[in-house]
Enzyme design. Structure first.
Site, PDB file in Angstrom:
ATOM      1  N   THR A 153      -0.257  18.178   8.509  1.00  0.00           N
ATOM      2  CA  THR A 153       0.623  18.514   7.381  1.00  0.00           C
ATOM      3  C   THR A 153       0.769  17.247   6.540  1.00  0.00           C
ATOM      4  O   THR A 153       0.306  16.171   6.937  1.00  0.00           O
ATOM      5  CB  THR A 153       2.027  18.952   7.862  1.00  0.00           C
ATOM      6  OG1 THR A 153       2.718  17.798   8.366  1.00  0.00           O
ATOM      7  CG2 THR A 153       1.956  20.010   8.943  1.00  0.00           C
ATOM      8  N   ASP A 154       1.438  17.364   5.405  1.00  0.00           N
ATOM      9  CA  ASP A 154       1.648  16.176   4.566  1.00  0.00           C
ATOM     10  C   ASP A 154       2.461  15.114   5.303  1.00  0.00           C
ATOM     11  O   ASP A 154       2.219  13.921   5.185  1.00  0.00           O
ATOM     12  CB  ASP A 154       2.351  16.571   3.264  1.00  0.00           C
ATOM     13  CG  ASP A 154       1.404  17.349   2.360  1.00  0.00           C
ATOM     14  OD1 ASP A 154       0.167  17.219   2.548  1.00  0.00           O
ATOM     15  OD2 ASP A 154       1.887  18.098   1.499  1.00  0.00           O
ATOM     16  N   CYS A 155       3.461  15.576   6.066  1.00  0.00           N
ATOM     17  CA  CYS A 155       4.300  14.594   6.775  1.00  0.00           C
ATOM     18  C   CYS A 155       3.720  14.194   8.128  1.00  0.00           C
ATOM     19  O   CYS A 155       4.050  13.144   8.672  1.00  0.00           O
ATOM     20  CB  CYS A 155       5.718  15.135   6.939  1.00  0.00           C
ATOM     21  SG  CYS A 155       5.788  16.858   7.426  1.00  0.00           S
ATOM     22  N   TYR A 156       2.870  15.051   8.708  1.00  0.00           N
ATOM     23  CA  TYR A 156       2.235  14.759  10.003  1.00  0.00           C
ATOM     24  C   TYR A 156       0.725  14.906   9.866  1.00  0.00           C
ATOM     25  O   TYR A 156       0.150  15.928  10.230  1.00  0.00           O
ATOM     26  CB  TYR A 156       2.760  15.718  11.070  1.00  0.00           C
ATOM     27  CG  TYR A 156       4.218  15.522  11.415  1.00  0.00           C
ATOM     28  CD1 TYR A 156       4.615  14.410  12.149  1.00  0.00           C
ATOM     29  CD2 TYR A 156       5.183  16.437  11.012  1.00  0.00           C
ATOM     30  CE1 TYR A 156       5.949  14.209  12.465  1.00  0.00           C
ATOM     31  CE2 TYR A 156       6.515  16.255  11.326  1.00  0.00           C
ATOM     32  CZ  TYR A 156       6.898  15.145  12.058  1.00  0.00           C
ATOM     33  OH  TYR A 156       8.212  14.953  12.378  1.00  0.00           O
TER      34      TYR A 156
END
Lengths: 410, 135
Positions: free
Chosen positions: A142-145
């Site tokens: 994901t964008d954060c992970y």
């Protein structure tokens, strides 16, 4: 009157005595003799705490692990610990490893009976032993992970949190498993049960078992501090399948599986002497968990309960070749733990050798250690912040009522 | 008279020789075969009880060794891992010779290696894999 009758006692009074090193602590075995020799009233005055213990396979067990964040970060969606799948449907690096989960490539029962050599219980045992455990993980990113793959060693010493979180342990009484089939031995979570009433498996510490010494859950409830696999742990809820409204004997002791406990404790303080991965031939993986619970002798009633002995606790004898699996039939009879521990029970006029699955020796050891902890002032009695459901709630373990789904696959 | 339970290993070149027969005839021994196998390495494995006069037993076993047979007492090959055993008792019903029993007083599981016939049934039946058989 010369009677300086000090009972009933309070939790605070008992803890004060523990603090001063003056508490009188005995094991549930010793309490039997004491009550027999001196009577309930004297024993209640004399004794402050009775310790119990049990060590046996407890399938509904597992551990919560927080591994810490990798760089770059990763929201783990699939994970394996030493090739045993862990549950990842929690936060990014929170995992749950259940003791009955077999290794990824385990042949299971394809060649019956399967051996189930290594599973979630063994992973937890290895963690407790401070052995390195291999963590392999996958993610979709994901964008954060952003990270998508991980392969690393972890060790309990460096995990942020690692605690046992067992939804059902310490069954108050249990079935005795026999095999009515004349054709074959059966392989169950009660071990190998030999054909044609060839053996009878039982799994309780009987007179030493925690909930059999507090049959109505007067002192064991949410918040109770316990011995859990060598560490201090807690009861956090009623266990799954908690069923207080089962038939009871005159002494209040349930005549079959009934109460259960959900327990929690820090893996980092545990000892593999009291937590073992286990492999049940033809059944699967599980783990044996050691639990000890102190019972405060608040009054004469608690003294009477904690003096319960094997001869006064009965268990139902159930056929596991057909009746158990199909939810059919009735128990073949009831036998006491004194009979079970004598090595032979008599059912349908036949003498059947018994097989214990619960280690009474370890149960004794646990009750002894807990006694020492309390006597040394290292372990205090915690009053439950809420009691468990009692028989007057009418709560009973229900079977699943299936409701047909239109278009569903039967 | 005395009985000894022994594990005999026959190297490949001895497999077609009637060693056991000669052993019991020459030294006046009685035998009770517990188990016989040819291993993957084409070695012969024979586990048996031998009964006879003590002197004959010793002479016979010495003779067999001289022929190239490797011999050791059965009890050395079947061991219980004492650290792994939890003394639960799950093993006792599968043991056909009562080599595994429970002491009714102490509740300890007792392993009597002298009664063991190395059938290995206890190995997978032990939830903790405490029984180790090495052949």
């Amino acid at each position: 009157m010369k009677e300086a009758f000090t009972v009933p006692k309070t939790y605070a009074e008992i803890n004060e005595k523990i603090r001063k090193g003056q508490a009188v602590v005995v094991t549930a075995e010793e309490m039997i003799d004491l009550v027999e020799e001196e009577g309930v009233k004297k024993a209640a005055e004399k004794v402050d705490v009775v310790t119990t213990g049990t060590f046996g396979p407890m399938c509904s067990s597992g551990a919560v692990l927080n591994t810490g964040h990798s760089t770059p970060r990763m929201k783990i969606s699939k994970a394996w610990l030493n090739d045993v799948p862990a549950y990842c449907g929690l936060a990014a690096v929170d995992l749950y490893i259940g003791v009955t989960e077999p290794q990824q490539d385990d042949p299971l029962n394809t060649v019956h009976p399967g051996q189930f050599r290594y599973g979630g219980g063994h992973v937890i045992e290895d963690l407790i032993a401070r052995k390195d455990v291999r963590l392999v993980a996958e993610a979709y990113g994901t964008d954060c992970y952003p990270r998508k793959a991980l392969d690393t060693w972890i060790n309990v010493k460096t995990l942020n949190q690692a605690y046992l979180l067992n939804p059902r342990n310490s069954y108050q009484n249990y079935n005795v498993a026999v095999n009515l089939s004349t054709q074959r031995d059966i392989y169950t979570y009660m071990g190998v049960v030999k054909k044609d009433l060839g053996s009878a498996s039982f799994c309780s510490a009987g007179q030493l078992s925690p909930l059999l010494n507090d049959p109505y859950y007067r002192t064991i409830g949410i918040g109770t501090r316990i011995f859990l696999a060598g560490a201090q742990g807690y009861v956090y809820w009623e266990g799954t399948q908690h069923s207080p409204s089962e038939a009871r004997g005159e002494n209040g002791v349930p005549k079959c599986g009934s109460g259960t406990l959900a327990v929690v404790g820090d893996l980092k303080d545990m000892d593999t002497e009291f937590f073992r991965g286990a492999s049940m031939l033809g059944y699967g993986c599980t783990a044996a968990v050691g639990i000890g619970i102190p019972i405060p002798i608040l009054d004469e009633e608690m003294a009477r309960y904690t003096a319960v002995k094997d001869a006064d606790i009965v268990a139902p004898v159930v056929d596991y070749s057909h009746n158990y699996g199909h939810n059919e039939g009735k128990p073949l009879g009831y036998v006491s733990y004194a009979e079970l521990k004598s090595g032979t029970i008599n059912i349908n006029g036949r003498d059947i050798p018994t097989t214990p699955l619960s280690s009474y020796r370890k149960a004794q050891q646990i009750a002894g250690i807990l006694k020492e902890w309390i006597a040394r002032g290292e372990f205090f009695i915690q009053e439950p912040i809420q009691l468990l459901p009692t028989p007057d709630t009418g709560q009973k373990f229900k079977p699943l009522k299936e409701r047909p789904v239109s278009g569903g696959v039967a | 008279m005395e009985t000894r339970r022994v594990v005999l290993r026959f190297p490949k070149h001895l497999l077609d020789k009637p060693i056991t027969s000669q052993l019991v005839r020459q030294f006046d021994l009685e035998f009770n075969i517990l188990r016989a196998d040819i291993t993957q390495e084409s070695e012969g494995l024979l586990i048996m009880g031998l009964t006879g006069k003590k002197a004959n037993l010793e002479k016979g076993l010495r003779w067999a060794r001289e022929q190239g047979v490797e011999i050791q007492p059965l009890s050395k090959d079947v061991v219980r891992n004492e650290k792994a055993c939890t003394h639960c008792g799950a093993c006792i019903n599968v043991c056909p010779t009562d080599a595994l029993t429970i002491d009714l007083e102490t509740r300890d599981v007792i392993f009597n290696a002298n009664r063991c016939i190395a059938c290995e049934l206890c190995v997978p039946a032990c939830p903790f894999r405490a029984m180790e058989v090495a052949f």
